[in-house]
Write a protein that holds these residues in place. Structure first.
Motif, PDB file in Angstrom:
ATOM      1  N   ASN A  11       0.795  -1.230   0.000  1.00 35.38           N
ATOM      2  CA  ASN A  11       0.000   0.000   0.000  1.00 35.38           C
ATOM      3  C   ASN A  11       0.825   1.277   0.000  1.00 35.38           C
ATOM      4  O   ASN A  11       0.342   2.315  -0.460  1.00 35.38           O
ATOM      5  N   TYR A  12       2.054   1.222   0.485  1.00 32.97           N
ATOM      6  CA  TYR A  12       2.877   2.429   0.551  1.00 32.97           C
ATOM      7  C   TYR A  12       4.060   2.364  -0.414  1.00 32.97           C
ATOM      8  O   TYR A  12       4.173   3.195  -1.308  1.00 32.97           O
ATOM      9  N   LYS A  25      -2.529  -8.986   0.539  1.00 33.13           N
ATOM     10  CA  LYS A  25      -2.666  -7.525   0.497  1.00 33.13           C
ATOM     11  C   LYS A  25      -2.869  -7.021  -0.938  1.00 33.13           C
ATOM     12  O   LYS A  25      -3.593  -6.049  -1.155  1.00 33.13           O
ATOM     13  N   ALA A  75      -6.042  -4.923  -2.311  1.00 31.01           N
ATOM     14  CA  ALA A  75      -5.863  -3.651  -3.013  1.00 31.01           C
ATOM     15  C   ALA A  75      -6.498  -3.677  -4.407  1.00 31.01           C
ATOM     16  O   ALA A  75      -6.499  -2.659  -5.102  1.00 31.01           O
TER      17      ALA A  75
END
Length: 120
Positions: free
Chosen positions: A15-16, A44, A48
């Motif tokens: 996510n980052y 993850k 996403a």
């Protein structure tokens, strides 16, 4: 039960660090010893909205190529890997080793040849 630190790291990576967006093709690669992190990253990426593609490669493959491969094999660039690379939106590669002395019996000059890693 998975270590919560692994889930947290996977979240940061997806996510980052990479910023996976819905619809993106994401390659996740690493050796089998990194499987818990690869599984967490895979989860993850799905969350996403991305499309995960996993490439797990035993660490012994690079050593085998350096010890037994001829010069042409060391220079060979896998067209399947190139095709994959051209279509990826992003890639998360995990570097992990079980055997930190794996390449100690390989000629360092042979590893200097320009060639992609075994997982490409």
């Amino acid at each position: 039960m998975r270590d919560p630190r692994i889930d947290k790291l996977a979240g940061v990576l997806v996510n980052y660090s990479v910023g996976v967006k819905p619809g993106q093709l994401v390659r996740i690669s690493g050796p089998p010893v990194s499987q818990p992190l690869i599984v967490a990253i895979y989860e993850k990426v799905i969350e996403a909205g991305g499309h995960p593609a996993v490439r797990m490669v035993p660490e012994e493959l690079n050593e085998l190529m350096l010890k037994k491969g001829n010069d042409e094999q060391l220079r060979f660039c896998n067209p399947i890997g190139l095709y994959e690379y051209e279509r990826l939106d992003c890639s998360i590669g995990i570097w992990a080793e079980e055997n930190t002395k794996a390449l100690t019996h390989c000629d360092p000059g042979r590893s200097a040849s320009p060639r992609p890693p075994a997982n490409r």
